[in-house]
Design a protein around this motif. Structure first.
Motif, PDB file in Angstrom:
ATOM      1  N   ILE A   6      35.398  19.110   0.704  1.00  0.00           N
ATOM      2  CA  ILE A   6      33.984  20.528  -0.899  1.00  0.00           C
ATOM      3  C   ILE A   6      33.452  20.704   0.416  1.00  0.00           C
ATOM      4  O   ILE A   6      33.135  22.319  -0.046  1.00  0.00           O
ATOM      5  N   TYR A   7      32.596  20.133   1.280  1.00  0.00           N
ATOM      6  CA  TYR A   7      31.331  20.803   2.056  1.00  0.00           C
ATOM      7  C   TYR A   7      32.335  21.667   3.025  1.00  0.00           C
ATOM      8  O   TYR A   7      31.406  22.810   3.127  1.00  0.00           O
ATOM      9  N   GLN A   8      32.499  21.415   3.212  1.00  0.00           N
ATOM     10  CA  GLN A   8      33.842  21.939   4.307  1.00  0.00           C
ATOM     11  C   GLN A   8      34.435  23.421   3.596  1.00  0.00           C
ATOM     12  O   GLN A   8      34.173  24.399   4.471  1.00  0.00           O
ATOM     13  N   TYR A   9      34.734  23.560   2.498  1.00  0.00           N
ATOM     14  CA  TYR A   9      35.548  24.662   1.567  1.00  0.00           C
ATOM     15  C   TYR A   9      34.382  26.045   2.051  1.00  0.00           C
ATOM     16  O   TYR A   9      34.222  27.012   2.278  1.00  0.00           O
ATOM     17  N   PHE A  10      33.140  24.867   1.407  1.00  0.00           N
ATOM     18  CA  PHE A  10      32.172  26.212   0.734  1.00  0.00           C
ATOM     19  C   PHE A  10      31.170  26.168   2.568  1.00  0.00           C
ATOM     20  O   PHE A  10      30.630  27.475   2.745  1.00  0.00           O
ATOM     21  N   GLN A  11      31.508  25.946   3.298  1.00  0.00           N
ATOM     22  CA  GLN A  11      30.898  25.685   5.355  1.00  0.00           C
ATOM     23  C   GLN A  11      31.489  26.669   5.085  1.00  0.00           C
ATOM     24  O   GLN A  11      31.581  27.966   6.357  1.00  0.00           O
ATOM     25  N   ASP A  12      33.213  26.524   5.530  1.00  0.00           N
ATOM     26  CA  ASP A  12      33.965  27.716   6.206  1.00  0.00           C
ATOM     27  C   ASP A  12      34.978  28.635   4.488  1.00  0.00           C
ATOM     28  O   ASP A  12      36.319  27.560   5.436  1.00  0.00           O
ATOM     29  N   PRO A  13      34.604  28.986   4.117  1.00  0.00           N
ATOM     30  CA  PRO A  13      35.489  29.521   3.239  1.00  0.00           C
ATOM     31  C   PRO A  13      36.442  30.113   2.982  1.00  0.00           C
ATOM     32  O   PRO A  13      36.674  30.913   4.762  1.00  0.00           O
ATOM     33  N   ALA A  48      36.302  42.533  10.385  1.00  0.00           N
ATOM     34  CA  ALA A  48      35.238  43.307  11.884  1.00  0.00           C
ATOM     35  C   ALA A  48      34.082  43.410  11.282  1.00  0.00           C
ATOM     36  O   ALA A  48      32.953  42.488  11.263  1.00  0.00           O
ATOM     37  N   GLU A  49      33.918  43.429   9.970  1.00  0.00           N
ATOM     38  CA  GLU A  49      32.475  43.625   9.554  1.00  0.00           C
ATOM     39  C   GLU A  49      32.181  43.080   8.360  1.00  0.00           C
ATOM     40  O   GLU A  49      30.605  42.525   7.935  1.00  0.00           O
ATOM     41  N   HIS A  50      32.966  42.790   7.728  1.00  0.00           N
ATOM     42  CA  HIS A  50      33.035  41.121   6.698  1.00  0.00           C
ATOM     43  C   HIS A  50      34.535  40.205   6.891  1.00  0.00           C
ATOM     44  O   HIS A  50      35.053  40.288   6.371  1.00  0.00           O
ATOM     45  N   SER A  51      33.768  39.691   7.813  1.00  0.00           N
ATOM     46  CA  SER A  51      34.792  38.596   8.249  1.00  0.00           C
ATOM     47  C   SER A  51      35.204  37.461   6.992  1.00  0.00           C
ATOM     48  O   SER A  51      36.270  36.962   6.918  1.00  0.00           O
ATOM     49  N   LEU A  52      34.157  37.410   5.817  1.00  0.00           N
ATOM     50  CA  LEU A  52      34.561  36.873   4.511  1.00  0.00           C
ATOM     51  C   LEU A  52      36.649  37.622   3.710  1.00  0.00           C
ATOM     52  O   LEU A  52      37.102  36.654   3.473  1.00  0.00           O
ATOM     53  N   TYR A  53      36.323  38.720   4.249  1.00  0.00           N
ATOM     54  CA  TYR A  53      37.447  39.571   3.007  1.00  0.00           C
ATOM     55  C   TYR A  53      38.200  40.127   4.375  1.00  0.00           C
ATOM     56  O   TYR A  53      38.401  40.351   5.133  1.00  0.00           O
ATOM     57  N   VAL A 118      26.869  34.437  -2.132  1.00  0.00           N
ATOM     58  CA  VAL A 118      27.713  33.093  -0.341  1.00  0.00           C
ATOM     59  C   VAL A 118      26.820  32.841   0.299  1.00  0.00           C
ATOM     60  O   VAL A 118      26.061  31.166  -0.007  1.00  0.00           O
ATOM     61  N   LYS A 119      25.604  33.147   0.444  1.00  0.00           N
ATOM     62  CA  LYS A 119      24.649  33.032   1.500  1.00  0.00           C
ATOM     63  C   LYS A 119      23.882  31.679   0.852  1.00  0.00           C
ATOM     64  O   LYS A 119      23.796  30.613   1.341  1.00  0.00           O
ATOM     65  N   PRO A 120      23.476  32.081  -0.244  1.00  0.00           N
ATOM     66  CA  PRO A 120      22.847  30.411  -1.201  1.00  0.00           C
ATOM     67  C   PRO A 120      23.945  29.243  -1.083  1.00  0.00           C
ATOM     68  O   PRO A 120      23.094  28.119  -0.656  1.00  0.00           O
ATOM     69  N   ARG A 123      23.446  28.246   1.896  1.00  0.00           N
ATOM     70  CA  ARG A 123      22.192  27.640   3.406  1.00  0.00           C
ATOM     71  C   ARG A 123      22.119  25.804   2.327  1.00  0.00           C
ATOM     72  O   ARG A 123      22.034  24.213   2.667  1.00  0.00           O
ATOM     73  N   GLN A 124      22.377  25.930   1.196  1.00  0.00           N
ATOM     74  CA  GLN A 124      22.826  24.675   0.090  1.00  0.00           C
ATOM     75  C   GLN A 124      23.592  23.628   0.481  1.00  0.00           C
ATOM     76  O   GLN A 124      23.595  21.974   0.657  1.00  0.00           O
ATOM     77  N   SER A 125      25.322  24.014   1.226  1.00  0.00           N
ATOM     78  CA  SER A 125      25.828  23.149   1.825  1.00  0.00           C
ATOM     79  C   SER A 125      25.500  22.145   3.009  1.00  0.00           C
ATOM     80  O   SER A 125      26.168  21.474   3.632  1.00  0.00           O
ATOM     81  N   GLY A 126      24.789  22.862   3.661  1.00  0.00           N
ATOM     82  CA  GLY A 126      24.375  22.503   5.030  1.00  0.00           C
ATOM     83  C   GLY A 126      23.319  21.518   5.509  1.00  0.00           C
ATOM     84  O   GLY A 126      23.354  20.042   5.465  1.00  0.00           O
TER      85      GLY A 126
END
Length: 126
Positions: A6-13, A48-53, A118-120, A123-126
């Motif tokens: 679960i932590y990995q999912y949020f660190q690397d969605p 390239a500009e938005h790696s999550l998308y 996504v940023k918060p 930070r919490q999962s780290g």
């Protein structure tokens, strides 16, 4: 499944695929800011500009067809340097530029809201 998974999912969605509505706004934002473009370049640019998308071919070409039918953009063929065959390029119709800008701003609002959400989490999962 383990808690670490679960932590990995949020660190690397996994990538988030754009809907047709969001893709329309993204396409217009790119055309307003960067000028004429073609399909493959639009797909590569979002990654390239938005790696999550991600933008699928199906959604992209559905959005482009919609925009052409609405008269907001027009397509034309052009030989692109370094490419074998001509590409279907897209440009904003000058009479629809204000509407294109307005819809393009929705992309920036969407991406800003999504990235700040996504940023918060990261930070919490780290």
């Amino acid at each position: 499944m383990k808690f670490q998974d679960i932590y990995q999912y949020f660190q690397d969605p996994p990538p988030i695929y754009l809907s047709k509505e969001v893709a329309v706004c993204y396409i217009l934002a790119v055309l307003v800011e960067h000028g004429d473009s073609y399909g493959t370049a639009l797909i590569q640019l979002v990654e390239a500009e938005h790696s999550l998308y991600r933008l699928s071919d199906t959604v992209l070409y559905g959005a482009l067809k919609f925009l052409e039918e609405e008269g907001v953009i027009r397509g034309y063929w052009q030989k692109v340097q370094g490419r074998g065959r001509p590409r279907r390029m897209y440009q904003i119709d000058t009479e629809k530029r204000d509407e294109a800008r307005s819809l393009g701003r929705l992309w920036h609002k969407y991406i800003g809201e999504q990235e700040s959400a996504v940023k918060p989490q990261q930070r919490q999962s780290g």
